[in-house]
Design a protein around this motif. Structure first.
Motif, mmCIF file in Angstrom:
data_model
loop_
_atom_site.group_PDB
_atom_site.id
_atom_site.type_symbol
_atom_site.label_atom_id
_atom_site.label_comp_id
_atom_site.label_asym_id
_atom_site.label_seq_id
_atom_site.Cartn_x
_atom_site.Cartn_y
_atom_site.Cartn_z
ATOM 1 N N SER A 31 0.841 -1.206 0.000
ATOM 2 C CA SER A 31 0.000 0.000 0.000
ATOM 3 C C SER A 31 0.867 1.244 0.000
ATOM 4 C CB SER A 31 -0.890 0.027 1.240
ATOM 5 O OG SER A 31 -2.073 -0.683 1.029
ATOM 6 N N VAL A 32 0.474 2.197 -0.835
ATOM 7 C CA VAL A 32 1.144 3.494 -0.882
ATOM 8 C C VAL A 32 0.085 4.577 -0.764
ATOM 9 C CG1 VAL A 32 2.413 5.115 -2.342
ATOM 10 C CG2 VAL A 32 3.124 2.726 -2.243
ATOM 11 N N TYR A 33 0.358 5.541 0.115
ATOM 12 C CA TYR A 33 -0.534 6.677 0.319
ATOM 13 C C TYR A 33 0.209 7.949 -0.059
ATOM 14 C CZ TYR A 33 -2.676 3.309 3.557
ATOM 15 O OH TYR A 33 -3.241 2.198 4.129
ATOM 16 N N TRP A 34 -0.504 8.880 -0.653
ATOM 17 C CA TRP A 34 0.048 10.195 -0.969
ATOM 18 C C TRP A 34 -0.734 11.263 -0.205
ATOM 19 C CZ3 TRP A 34 4.368 11.242 -3.689
ATOM 20 C CH2 TRP A 34 4.879 10.255 -4.542
ATOM 21 N N TYR A 35 0.016 12.216 0.362
ATOM 22 C CA TYR A 35 -0.578 13.320 1.098
ATOM 23 C C TYR A 35 0.054 14.626 0.648
ATOM 24 C CZ TYR A 35 -2.438 9.871 4.340
ATOM 25 O OH TYR A 35 -3.117 8.810 4.889
ATOM 26 N N GLN A 36 -0.748 15.680 0.715
ATOM 27 C CA GLN A 36 -0.247 17.028 0.489
ATOM 28 C C GLN A 36 -0.251 17.766 1.822
ATOM 29 O OE1 GLN A 36 -2.766 20.334 -0.836
ATOM 30 N NE2 GLN A 36 -1.548 20.423 -2.714
ATOM 31 N N GLN A 37 0.851 18.452 2.104
ATOM 32 C CA GLN A 37 0.911 19.256 3.322
ATOM 33 C C GLN A 37 1.392 20.653 2.962
ATOM 34 O OE1 GLN A 37 3.727 18.153 6.469
ATOM 35 N NE2 GLN A 37 2.116 18.478 7.976
ATOM 36 N N ALA A 38 0.441 21.571 2.868
ATOM 37 C CA ALA A 38 0.800 22.953 2.623
ATOM 38 C C ALA A 38 1.382 23.543 3.899
ATOM 39 C CB ALA A 38 -0.423 23.733 2.169
ATOM 40 N N LEU A 39 2.163 24.618 3.758
ATOM 41 C CA LEU A 39 2.898 25.192 4.880
ATOM 42 C C LEU A 39 1.957 25.520 6.036
ATOM 43 C CD1 LEU A 39 5.780 25.996 5.629
ATOM 44 C CD2 LEU A 39 5.240 28.320 4.881
ATOM 45 N N GLY A 40 2.251 24.961 7.214
ATOM 46 C CA GLY A 40 1.462 25.260 8.396
ATOM 47 C C GLY A 40 0.148 24.524 8.494
ATOM 48 N N LEU A 41 -0.146 23.648 7.530
ATOM 49 C CA LEU A 41 -1.421 22.940 7.536
ATOM 50 C C LEU A 41 -1.227 21.444 7.774
ATOM 51 C CD1 LEU A 41 -3.267 24.676 4.565
ATOM 52 C CD2 LEU A 41 -3.378 25.202 7.005
ATOM 53 N N GLY A 42 -2.334 20.745 7.986
ATOM 54 C CA GLY A 42 -2.280 19.314 8.238
ATOM 55 C C GLY A 42 -2.114 18.514 6.960
#
Lengths: 112, 109
Positions: A31-42
């Motif tokens: 399993s592979v998950y991708w996440y985006q984390q903008a500056l200062g956000l979750g």
């Protein structure tokens, strides 16, 4: 044993271009998950791949896409880049159902 | 309603304090629970993993799960400035992984 590896570490693109980010999971993880984390956000969930199939998708436009290869590595593609796409993109991998998930160090994408 | 709720803080404590970080979740199908620590501009690092109600200790860290209340906690004893980071709770149902927003912690010397 190698952990989750992501490449490149940093990526600078101009608005409208395409970006390709790569992730190699821990050996044996499917399993592979991708996440985006903008500056200062979750962490914002993007995509989940398991056994080569897309299992779930977060609330992102279709210009965010990806795939998982037979060796379980994965690619995240972002088309028609926008300034707001600038963020840290994180990949995590896990093995059998309920296994721990481990993260890579991320790719920092900057869109100028 | 978010599936996992976590107070984003920020939380600031003096060195040596006991820190309590908390999350609630809405879906009783969530079976496995994790806590991650994330330093600025780095990937999250897995701290604790548990799947049953009760406490699990690892050094200065204790993870607590109460499935009846759908409540998970992370306690840090004798907190150190090096513990300053963002702490994220995560839950798993099957292979579906869901994160809280993260709590930013600062431990002041």
């Amino acid at each position: 044993e190698a952990g989750v590896t992501q490449s490149p570490t940093h990526l600078i693109k101009t608005r409208g271009q395409q970006a390709t980010l790569r992730c190699s999971p821990i050996s044996g993880h499917t399993s592979v998950y991708w996440y985006q984390q903008a500056l200062g956000l979750g962490l914002q969930f993007l995509l989940w791949y398991d056994e080569g199939e897309e299992r779930n998708r977060g609330n992102f436009p279709p210009r965010f896409s990806g795939r998982q290869f037979p060796n379980y590595s994965s690619e995240l593609n972002v088309n028609a880049l926008e300034l707001e796409d600038s963020a840290l993109y994180l990949c995590a991998s896990s093995g059998i159902q309920g296994d721990e998930a481990f993260f890579g160090q991320g790719t920092r994408l900057t869109v100028v | 309603q978010k599936e996992v709720e976590q107070d984003p803080g920020p939380l600031s404590v003096p060195e040596g304090a006991i820190v309590s970080l908390n999350c609630t979740y809405s879906n009783s199908a969530f079976q496995y629970f994790m806590w991650y620590r994330q330093y600025s501009r780095k990937g999250p690092e897995l701290l604790m993993y548990t799947y049953s109600s009760g406490n699990k200790e690892d050094g200065r860290f204790t993870a607590q799960v109460d499935k009846s209340s759908k409540y998970i906690s992370l306690f840090i004893r004798d907190s150190q400035p090096s513990d300053s980071a963002t702490y994220l709770c995560a839950v798993i149902s099957g292979s579906r992984l869901t994160f809280g927003e993260g709590t930013q912690l600062t431990v002041n010397p």
